[in-house]
Each structure stands twice: as C-alpha cells, then as structure tokens.
Design an enzyme around this catalytic site. Structure first.
Site: not given
Length: 546
Positions: A276, A358, A411
């Site tokens: 990430e 995301k 994440c």
C-alpha cells in the site's frame, strides 16, 4: 453480589468494576498483544463469562455506564499500539467502542428480564447482532471480534464458508452466556441445571459436533484439491519508515523497491507485488499537474520502471485528481485544487493497465463525513494532521494476460467479509491484500490484522496473498492456513507459488453467494425477540395491575 438489591453499595460497585477490568484484560490476551504476539486463542472461550455475570447482577442505573467502561477498558488493552499512531487515536477508538457497548449492555439486560430461564439463548443472538452492527457503520472496526481470536484453530473455523465469522462467534459466545446464567442463579447443582436445560444443551452439542466434523471434512477436501493453476508471485517488503516523508525519503524507498524487485526477477516470477502506497508521489497528479521538478522526474523514473518490467507490477500509489474542474490546479491562495484516492496501480505490457480505489476508508484518519454536523471534531482532526481520502465505489478485478483474476483490498479492507466476497462475486480468483501496518511499530498490531484476514480465505475459498510494507507478508491458503510468513520489519523479498482456484471449477461458497446472511438473521431475530419480549412484558404488567 445479589439480584435483590436495587441500590448498590460502594463495595459491590467496586467489585463489579474490578470484575469488568479483569474480564477486559483477560479477553485482550486471547488476541495478539503485548504479552504474546500470536495470542492465547483458547482464552476467548471463557473470557466473557464475568462480563455477562456483571450485566445479570447489576442494576439498570449502572448497566449503561458499565457498558461504556468495559468497551473503553478492553480496547485500551487490546489496541495499546494505537498510541504510536497518535495520542488522540488511543482515546478515540476506546471511546467509540465503549459507546457501542452502551447499546449492547442494556439489550442484554432486557433479554434477561424478558426471557428469564432461556435468556442466555437470546443473549448469544444479541451478541452476534451487536458484533456485526458494531463493525458495519461509519466507524466500524472489526478488530477484537470474538471469532477472530481462534484464527489458528482451523478445524473450528471452517464453517465460516457458510456462516462467515458470525457463526464461529455464536458457537463461542453461547456457552459463556449459559455459564454466566448458571453462576449467577446457582439455584441448583450444575448437573441438575444441565438436566433442566437438556434440549438446548443437546442442540448446542450437535452444532459443535457438526461444526467439528464439517471442519475435518472440509480441510481434507480442500487439501485434496488440485489448483487450476499456480501463480508465481514476488512480494517485496521494503520496511520503510511510514513516519518519514519528503523527496529524499521517497527516492530512497523507490531505489530499495527497484533493487529488491530486480533481485526477485532472477527467480522468474509471474508478477511483482509491492505494498500500500509503496510509491508515495501521485503518478496521476504529477503527470498532469507537475509542481516540483525533482518529484516529476522521480515519478517519470518510477513509471518508466513499471512499464519496462517483463512481468506485471502491482503497487499502491495515491491518485490525485482535480477537485473542482472549473478551477485551476493551483489557486491564487497557494492551495491545491486536489482530492486524493488511496489507489492500486496495475502495470502490464508497458502501460498502466488498470487501477483500483479503496472503498472502505479508515474512519477519522482517512474519512470523516460529518464536517457540518460535528465541526468542532472535524477541526480537531485537521489540527492533528489527519488527511482525508476520497471513497472508491467499484470492486475492481484485475486480469493478467495469463488469465489470473485478482482483486486488491487495500489496508484493512481485508478485515471486512462483505467487501472481499463482492470481489470474488465479481470474478476474483485470488485476494491480494496490500497493506502498510508499519506505522504501528508493533508485530501484535500486524498479527491482529492477519488473524482477521484468515477468515476471508475460508469464507470465499480463495487464496490470499499479502503484500505488506513491514509485515505480515505471507500466503493464506483456502483453509485459512498461514504459509511461509516473512520476518516482520525486515527488508527483503520472497517468491510464493500461489494456488489459484477458479470460479469455473469450484464455484462460490454459500457465504459468497449470501453475504453475511447469518449476521442478518441474528439482527432481525434480536429485534423480533426484544420486541416480542417488550410486548409480553407490558401486557403482563397491565394485567397484574388490574
């Protein structure tokens, strides 16, 4: 302690508070923490009994503050590593979780009043409903869920492909509500008590036995399956210091990533996986609105490297885009007309082939939608250097030229069952988590994250590959077994031969087809039972007064 007292003596309150603290501390030991980085999972089978006993014993005036207190204390113990992120975080999360338990404790108390003899059954249903609801709102935070404590007990958690983690949680919490009921009442000897509740006890025994048999058979079945193909993945763990920024840091990090990737190429991988936001300067922004010559050169160097590789490269990179298309990129006041997404870039065949934004942002630190409703908190968060990402809305599935379909939850997105099931329903045959937990500087924090990720592989029967900055880089097979984990907080790379099970050959699990159905049944059943109990209680009270 006694049920007959409507007012509590200071000594009784003190003893209840002590029991809640002890229960919260013991429960925290079930998870990876400051004492053991893998956790003592077996503790979770009894750690909540004292909590349920206190709820049964205490008065209505105390049940709400006790709920907040228990939630606050548990998350102080459990999430001790949040202090590394920010002093505000170690207070904010326990306050939120304590606030959630303000609803749980009275609901359990109502159950015990309405259903008396069989309230322990309703308690277990309510607890599962609470567990789901507390993880699926704006500040939803799945860490600390009861079922996740036994992530290493593979036989017991195979039912997750049917029920998700919620069924595991139910089987773990029901004996605890039952024993709490017995220990508080103590009207009969234990075996007489068992005999009185023989039907529920037998029913629970059947469920546990069926779960164990299902786990044994499931493990044997999947261990005997031949993957449709093997995907050779090179994971690069560069263990960068998340708290350092600036051009020099970004340049050094890129040089390390490039060096490690070129080393890994000698082992002939099919793809290279970074973590990430491994490369921080935004490619999308600096290619279109260059502001710093050095950063633009670095971005060009990174893009050229990604395009030059003979195999695909997947990496995290913030995506900066124009916020207001009617205004220039840089305003007269010196502010950027910019908004950012936490994004994954997929390089293949000399181009950026696709991206993923995301979808489930970290509350408060990445996303806060209540600027108008809570302006004071919004300003406080900004004053503490919190920055917001924009939300993505597509469950993107990447496809390599070799035909491997994969999705990249970013994440902590791999701790949410619904999100990963949506990826799989959209066609993903491999889950590739890209995360950076290095900011925590704690192996236990990274292991707590990993323990939840285990369930995604079982729920969907898809292999998970984890590409991380500092840990825990590994593969999780379709049985939930953690394979060949890299040493955390150590620079290096590793080749994983990842088994790929396609939807054409193996279809979808019940959980993938019916996402969180067990949790929804628990929620609606909780509402129905409490509503029924309330109506019956009111009717009974009115009749007694006549």
């Amino acid at each position: 302690m006694t049920n007959s007292l409507s007012r509590r003596s200071l000594r009784t309150v003190g003893s209840e508070v002590f029991v809640l603290i002890a229960s919260a501390f013991v429960y925290s030991l079930a998870f990876p923490g400051f004492i053991n980085t893998t956790g003592f999972g077996w503790v979770a089978f009894f750690a909540l009994i004292p909590m349920f006993m206190v709820i049964r014993n205490t008065t209505w005036k105390l049940v709400i503050p006790y709920g907040f207190f228990y939630g606050f204390v548990f998350y102080l113990f459990f999430n001790y590593w949040l202090k590394t992120f920010h002093p505000l975080a170690i207070l904010l999360v326990p306050i939120i979780k304590g606030g959630e338990m303000i609803a749980l404790f009275p609901a359990l108390k109502l159950s015990q009043r309405f259903f008396k003899k069989y309230s322990y059954l309703v308690d277990a249903v309510i607890y599962v409903a609470y567990t789901y609801l507390s993880t699926n709102w704006f500040a939803g935070y799945p860490y600390g869920m009861l079922g996740s404590a036994i992530y290493r007990y593979l036989v017991l958690i195979q039912i997750a492909e049917i029920t998700g983690i919620w069924g595991v949680t139910f089987l773990m919490v029901l004996p605890q509500t039952f024993l709490a009921f017995f220990l508080v009442e103590r009207k009969k000897e234990f075996f007489s008590f068992i005999k009185e509740h023989l039907i529920p006890v037998i029913g629970y025994g059947i469920l546990v036995l069926a779960s164990i048999i299902y786990g044994i058979v499931g493990l044997a079945y999947w261990n005997g399956q031949t993957p449709d193909l093997t995907w050779r993945v090179a994971t690069v763990q560069h263990s960068a210091d998340t708290w350092k920024g600036g051009y020099t840091t970004y340049k050094n990090n890129f040089n390390n990533l490039r060096r490690l990737s070129l080393e890994a190429l000698t082992r002939n991988p099919d793809i290279i996986l970074w973590s990430e936001t491994a490369f921080v300067p935004s490619v999308a922004w600096h290619e279109n609105y260059p502001s710093d010559p050095n950063t633009r050169v670095l971005v060009d160097e990174f893009v050229a490297f990604g395009k030059s590789l003979p195999v695909p490269l997947v990496t995290g990179n913030p995506e900066g885009v124009i916020k207001n298309p009617d205004l220039p990129a840089f305003g007269a006041d010196g502010e950027w007309n910019r908004m950012d997404y936490n994004t994954v870039i997929f390089f293949e065949n000399g181009k950026i082939k696709d991206t993923y934004r995301k979808q489930h942002l970290v509350p408060f630190t990445e996303h806060f939608p209540y600027e108008k409703q809570l302006p004071w908190l919004y300003r406080l968060l900004l004053a503490n250097d919190y920055n917001w990402w924009e939300t993505g809305y597509e469950s993107v599935v990447f496809t390599t030229d070799e035909g491997v379909r994969f999705s990249t939850p970013i994440c902590f997105e791999d701790v949410f069952g619904y999100l990963n099931a949506n990826f799989v329903r959209n066609g993903a045959d491999v889950i590739v988590n890209m995360t950076n937990d290095g900011w925590s500087k704690a192996v236990s924090a990274q292991m707590q994250h990993l323990g939840l990720a285990v369930f995604r592989s079982i729920e969907n029967r898809r292999t998970t590959v984890r590409g991380t900055n500092s840990g825990m880089t590994c593969v999780i097979d379709v049985n939930g077994k953690i394979l060949d984990m890299m040493e955390p907080f150590k620079v290096g790379w590793k080749i994983y031969d990842v088994p790929v099970y396609t939807q054409e050959s193996h279809g979808f699990t019940f959980y993938t087809r019916h996402i969180d159905l067990f949790a929804f049944v628990a929620i609606y059943l909780s509402y129905a039972l409490l509503g029924f109990g309330l109506i019956r209680y009111v009717v009974t009270t009115i009749r007694k007064r006549r």
